[in-house]
Design a protein around this motif. Structure first.
Motif, PDB file in Angstrom:
ATOM      1  N   ASP A   1       0.822  -1.239  -0.160  1.00  0.00           N
ATOM      2  CA  ASP A   1      -0.047  -0.107  -0.066  1.00  0.00           C
ATOM      3  C   ASP A   1       0.932   1.069  -0.003  1.00  0.00           C
ATOM      4  OD1 ASP A   1      -2.126   1.619   0.028  1.00  0.00           O
ATOM      5  OD2 ASP A   1      -3.291   0.523   1.855  1.00  0.00           O
ATOM      6  N   SER A   2       0.456   2.229  -0.381  1.00  0.00           N
ATOM      7  CA  SER A   2       1.279   3.647  -0.485  1.00  0.00           C
ATOM      8  C   SER A   2       0.591   4.877   0.269  1.00  0.00           C
ATOM      9  CB  SER A   2       1.191   3.998  -2.015  1.00  0.00           C
ATOM     10  OG  SER A   2       0.257   4.446  -2.501  1.00  0.00           O
ATOM     11  N   PHE A   3       1.480   5.548   0.968  1.00  0.00           N
ATOM     12  CA  PHE A   3       0.947   6.474   1.749  1.00  0.00           C
ATOM     13  C   PHE A   3       1.744   7.877   1.749  1.00  0.00           C
ATOM     14  CE2 PHE A   3       0.913   2.272   3.809  1.00  0.00           C
ATOM     15  CZ  PHE A   3      -0.313   2.327   4.077  1.00  0.00           C
TER      16      PHE A   3
ATOM     17  N   PRO B   1      10.389  -8.558   8.801  1.00  0.00           N
ATOM     18  CA  PRO B   1      10.830  -7.347   8.650  1.00  0.00           C
ATOM     19  C   PRO B   1       9.942  -6.469   7.631  1.00  0.00           C
ATOM     20  CG  PRO B   1      12.255  -8.804   7.220  1.00  0.00           C
ATOM     21  CD  PRO B   1      11.351  -9.724   7.996  1.00  0.00           C
ATOM     22  N   TYR B   2      10.071  -5.002   7.943  1.00  0.00           N
ATOM     23  CA  TYR B   2       8.959  -4.102   7.233  1.00  0.00           C
ATOM     24  C   TYR B   2       9.903  -3.557   6.010  1.00  0.00           C
ATOM     25  CZ  TYR B   2       6.646  -5.066  11.649  1.00  0.00           C
ATOM     26  OH  TYR B   2       6.263  -5.745  12.625  1.00  0.00           O
ATOM     27  N   VAL B   3       9.340  -3.307   4.965  1.00  0.00           N
ATOM     28  CA  VAL B   3      10.034  -2.933   3.734  1.00  0.00           C
ATOM     29  C   VAL B   3       9.491  -1.368   3.428  1.00  0.00           C
ATOM     30  CG1 VAL B   3      10.494  -3.231   1.278  1.00  0.00           C
ATOM     31  CG2 VAL B   3      10.258  -5.118   2.876  1.00  0.00           C
TER      32      VAL B   3
ATOM     33  N   GLU C   1       5.113  -5.981   1.591  1.00  0.00           N
ATOM     34  CA  GLU C   1       5.168  -7.276   2.434  1.00  0.00           C
ATOM     35  C   GLU C   1       6.588  -7.863   2.152  1.00  0.00           C
ATOM     36  OE1 GLU C   1       3.441 -11.790   1.489  1.00  0.00           O
ATOM     37  OE2 GLU C   1       3.205 -10.157   0.157  1.00  0.00           O
ATOM     38  N   PHE C   2       7.296  -8.364   3.240  1.00  0.00           N
ATOM     39  CA  PHE C   2       8.871  -8.655   2.893  1.00  0.00           C
ATOM     40  C   PHE C   2       8.680 -10.165   2.225  1.00  0.00           C
ATOM     41  CE2 PHE C   2      12.541 -11.146   4.476  1.00  0.00           C
ATOM     42  CZ  PHE C   2      13.348 -10.290   3.775  1.00  0.00           C
ATOM     43  N   LEU C   3       9.563 -10.301   1.528  1.00  0.00           N
ATOM     44  CA  LEU C   3       9.649 -11.728   0.920  1.00  0.00           C
ATOM     45  C   LEU C   3      10.946 -12.399   1.190  1.00  0.00           C
ATOM     46  CD1 LEU C   3       8.172 -10.695  -2.861  1.00  0.00           C
ATOM     47  CD2 LEU C   3       6.903 -12.006  -0.893  1.00  0.00           C
ATOM     48  N   ASP C   4      10.838 -13.622   1.554  1.00  0.00           N
ATOM     49  CA  ASP C   4      12.029 -14.554   1.936  1.00  0.00           C
ATOM     50  C   ASP C   4      12.627 -15.334   0.888  1.00  0.00           C
ATOM     51  OD1 ASP C   4      14.101 -15.083   3.648  1.00  0.00           O
ATOM     52  OD2 ASP C   4      13.087 -16.437   4.705  1.00  0.00           O
ATOM     53  N   GLY C   5      13.836 -14.964   0.370  1.00  0.00           N
ATOM     54  CA  GLY C   5      14.232 -15.761  -0.835  1.00  0.00           C
ATOM     55  C   GLY C   5      15.730 -15.263  -1.324  1.00  0.00           C
ATOM     56  N   ILE C   6      16.045 -15.611  -2.551  1.00  0.00           N
ATOM     57  CA  ILE C   6      17.156 -15.278  -2.940  1.00  0.00           C
ATOM     58  C   ILE C   6      17.005 -14.299  -4.249  1.00  0.00           C
ATOM     59  CG2 ILE C   6      17.854 -17.400  -4.192  1.00  0.00           C
ATOM     60  CD1 ILE C   6      20.701 -16.741  -3.497  1.00  0.00           C
ATOM     61  N   GLU C   7      17.806 -13.107  -4.195  1.00  0.00           N
ATOM     62  CA  GLU C   7      17.555 -12.310  -5.308  1.00  0.00           C
ATOM     63  C   GLU C   7      18.192 -12.551  -6.604  1.00  0.00           C
ATOM     64  OE1 GLU C   7      17.652  -8.106  -4.297  1.00  0.00           O
ATOM     65  OE2 GLU C   7      16.567  -8.691  -2.326  1.00  0.00           O
ATOM     66  N   LEU C   8      17.633 -12.111  -7.705  1.00  0.00           N
ATOM     67  CA  LEU C   8      18.303 -12.180  -8.935  1.00  0.00           C
ATOM     68  C   LEU C   8      17.801 -10.989  -9.815  1.00  0.00           C
ATOM     69  CD1 LEU C   8      17.355 -15.073 -11.396  1.00  0.00           C
ATOM     70  CD2 LEU C   8      16.060 -14.386  -9.179  1.00  0.00           C
ATOM     71  N   SER C   9      18.470 -10.701 -10.819  1.00  0.00           N
ATOM     72  CA  SER C   9      18.146  -9.693 -11.959  1.00  0.00           C
ATOM     73  C   SER C   9      17.981 -10.165 -13.286  1.00  0.00           C
ATOM     74  CB  SER C   9      19.187  -8.661 -12.079  1.00  0.00           C
ATOM     75  OG  SER C   9      19.429  -8.055 -10.616  1.00  0.00           O
ATOM     76  N   CYS C  10      16.689 -10.043 -13.898  1.00  0.00           N
ATOM     77  CA  CYS C  10      16.560 -10.431 -15.206  1.00  0.00           C
ATOM     78  C   CYS C  10      16.534  -9.095 -16.232  1.00  0.00           C
ATOM     79  CB  CYS C  10      15.441 -11.123 -15.188  1.00  0.00           C
ATOM     80  SG  CYS C  10      14.582 -11.323 -16.880  1.00  0.00           S
ATOM     81  N   PHE C  11      17.476  -9.243 -17.271  1.00  0.00           N
ATOM     82  CA  PHE C  11      17.488  -8.017 -18.186  1.00  0.00           C
ATOM     83  C   PHE C  11      16.890  -8.349 -19.393  1.00  0.00           C
ATOM     84  CE2 PHE C  11      20.850  -7.866 -15.193  1.00  0.00           C
ATOM     85  CZ  PHE C  11      20.769  -6.530 -14.637  1.00  0.00           C
ATOM     86  N   VAL C  12      15.851  -7.342 -19.887  1.00  0.00           N
ATOM     87  CA  VAL C  12      15.184  -7.588 -21.241  1.00  0.00           C
ATOM     88  C   VAL C  12      15.575  -6.595 -21.978  1.00  0.00           C
ATOM     89  CG1 VAL C  12      12.988  -8.084 -22.143  1.00  0.00           C
ATOM     90  CG2 VAL C  12      13.531  -8.943 -19.832  1.00  0.00           C
ATOM     91  N   LEU C  13      15.638  -6.755 -23.372  1.00  0.00           N
ATOM     92  CA  LEU C  13      15.686  -5.766 -24.322  1.00  0.00           C
ATOM     93  C   LEU C  13      14.334  -5.952 -25.190  1.00  0.00           C
ATOM     94  CD1 LEU C  13      17.595  -3.231 -25.653  1.00  0.00           C
ATOM     95  CD2 LEU C  13      18.315  -5.126 -27.189  1.00  0.00           C
ATOM     96  N   THR C  14      13.761  -4.716 -25.228  1.00  0.00           N
ATOM     97  CA  THR C  14      12.638  -4.683 -26.243  1.00  0.00           C
ATOM     98  C   THR C  14      12.232  -3.598 -26.977  1.00  0.00           C
ATOM     99  OG1 THR C  14      10.106  -4.852 -25.880  1.00  0.00           O
ATOM    100  CG2 THR C  14      11.053  -3.579 -24.212  1.00  0.00           C
ATOM    101  N   ASP C  15      11.476  -3.651 -28.312  1.00  0.00           N
ATOM    102  CA  ASP C  15      11.209  -2.769 -29.178  1.00  0.00           C
ATOM    103  C   ASP C  15       9.827  -2.510 -28.775  1.00  0.00           C
ATOM    104  OD1 ASP C  15       9.822  -4.823 -30.221  1.00  0.00           O
ATOM    105  OD2 ASP C  15      10.900  -5.072 -31.972  1.00  0.00           O
ATOM    106  N   GLY C  16       9.038  -2.928 -27.825  1.00  0.00           N
ATOM    107  CA  GLY C  16       7.786  -2.443 -27.524  1.00  0.00           C
ATOM    108  C   GLY C  16       6.742  -3.585 -27.805  1.00  0.00           C
ATOM    109  N   LYS C  17       7.174  -4.354 -28.699  1.00  0.00           N
ATOM    110  CA  LYS C  17       6.230  -5.654 -29.213  1.00  0.00           C
ATOM    111  C   LYS C  17       7.208  -6.814 -28.983  1.00  0.00           C
ATOM    112  CE  LYS C  17       4.433  -2.652 -32.682  1.00  0.00           C
ATOM    113  NZ  LYS C  17       4.302  -2.329 -33.992  1.00  0.00           N
TER     114      LYS C  17
END
Length: 424
Positions: free
Chosen positions: A125-127, A145-147, A192-208
């Motif tokens: 939620d946002s405040f 924990p609180y994020v 909400e805090f999520l418990d796990g291991i992080e990674l990054s996914c990189f995408v190149l898109t032309d919009g379609k």
């Protein structure tokens, strides 16, 4: 063709290094660039948010493509500036429109997009300052924990993860009422805090269409064992060893595909990179955040693994013909270790003379916070150099980076000695 690249960090040096390998790139300008880009391209001391100055340079030098490294010019609308200018609108800008850039420019916009398109993400939620009391009540419904995330851009430092409810309430007050992160925290997203291991996914898109680039994992904390303050990133590994075919298939079908389809459905112009910050929770990928450019230091491991011509890829993005290009990836592992200024991410000194770069063998040194002063390379930022290496596995690549870091020196230089510690 003549290309202009905007930015001055390790990400930009890596992009410049790769673009200059293309026979399609005859001249490369980098604004403002650093000591590393100065050695391979032409630096221009331009303010990347001064679009009129960028226009003058583009017209004067007959620039045929603009590649945007960092997020700020995108959020400020450089894509739209070019599109709406009769002298510039035939020149492709690699980066999303101002609306598309809101995926990074506003945490709330991103969360609304994720939920609208049924893309897995944490409850939130946002405040604002006016609803800070409701924010306290929402925190009470969550487990620690609180994020807390500043809604706007805060240079990668606007996210707090706190264990104590009273402290979370106090920090929410600091962000909203005391403007801890300035305008960026006029609105705060509580997640909400999520418990796990992080990674990054990189995408190149032309919009379609889209191409998924190699995955990477970066290390944000200044201290070993992922302790201490958040930084812009202390190192990265690609590919991510735990990202097996099953997880990658889930990432594509549940996250990448609906993201690109969502942009199309919402009529959001988007020609560039989408960086999807993910967390793997018991084999299920969940989106933490979007960025609208490549990450840093992940670029320094992802881009060197591309065998394909990067300028050709960018041209295909501009022409909306990305589906016609084949993406070739080096199957070896790549790692990068960030060498930073003592004191970073808090107060640190600049202008320290750097020695030993010429002695590095078998690794690539990407400059991040450097400049040339009286013919010498000196430190000019918190994160100074990124040392990237290849190996048959990430352990071999990391070992090579550390061996070469031993050849580097500047006063109060610091680096983490445990990058990849959690992957073994």
């Amino acid at each position: 063709m003549t290309i202009l690249l905007l930015g001055s960090g390790g990400r930009e040096h890596a992009l410049a290094w790769k673009m200059l390998q293309s026979p399609k790139c005859s001249k490369l300008f980098v604004a403002p660039g650093n000591a590393g880009t100065a050695q391979i391209a032409t630096n221009c001391s331009l303010d990347i948010l001064d679009f009129d100055s960028i226009k003058s340079l583009v017209l004067q030098e007959k620039v045929e493509m603009v590649v945007v490294g960092p997020e700020d010019p995108l959020v400020q609308g450089i894509y739209d500036f070019f599109k709406n200018d009769l002298q510039l609108n035939s020149i492709p800008v690699i980066g999303p429109s101002k609306v598309g850039a809101q995926l990074e420019g506003s945490k709330e916009f991103a969360k609304e997009f994720l939920i609208k398109h049924n893309i897995p993400t944490a409850a939130y939620d946002s405040f604002t300052a006016a609803t800070v009391e409701k924010g306290y009540e929402f925190l009470e419904t969550l487990q620690p924990p609180y994020v807390l995330k500043a809604d706007g851009l805060a240079a990668g430092k606007g996210v707090l993860i706190l264990q104590d409810l009273a402290e979370a309430k106090e920090e929410l007050h600091n962000m909203l009422v005391n403007a801890k992160f300035g305008k960026a925290s006029k609105k705060v997203v509580i997640e909400e805090f999520l418990d796990g291991i992080e990674l990054s996914c990189f995408v190149l898109t032309d919009g379609k269409n889209y191409k998924i680039l190699p995955t990477a994992k970066d290390y944000k904390r200044i201290g070993e064992g992922d302790k201490g303050l958040n930084t812009g990133g202390m190192g990265a590994v690609s590919p991510v060893p735990f990202a097996d075919a099953i997880l990658l298939e889930k990432i594509e079908t549940r996250i990448v595909k609906p993201t690109v389809e969502g942009l199309l459905k919402d009529k959001i112009e988007y020609k560039g990179f989408v960086f999807i910050g993910l967390i793997n929770v018991k084999g299920e990928p969940i989106v933490i955040e979007y960025n609208v450019r490549m990450g840093d230091p992940e670029t320094e491991v992802v881009i060197p693994r591309l065998k394909s011509d990067l300028v050709e890829l960018f041209q295909a993005v501009a022409d909306e013909k990305l589906e016609e290009v084949t993406l070739e990836i080096d199957q070896r592992s790549a790692t990068t270790i960030m060498v930073v200024s003592g004191g970073y991410p808090e107060d640190y000194e600049k202008g320290k003379v750097i020695s030993g770069i010429e002695n590095v063998e078998g690794s690539i040194v990407f400059h991040a916070g450097t400049k040339l002063e009286n013919g010498q390379v000196v430190s000019n930022g918190g994160r100074v150099l990124a040392v990237t290496s290849f190996g048959e596995n990430f352990q071999e690549a990391i070992k090579k980076s550390y061996q070469n870091i031993d050849k580097l020196h500047f006063d109060k230089m610091y680096f983490r000695k445990d990058i990849g510690f959690d992957l073994i």
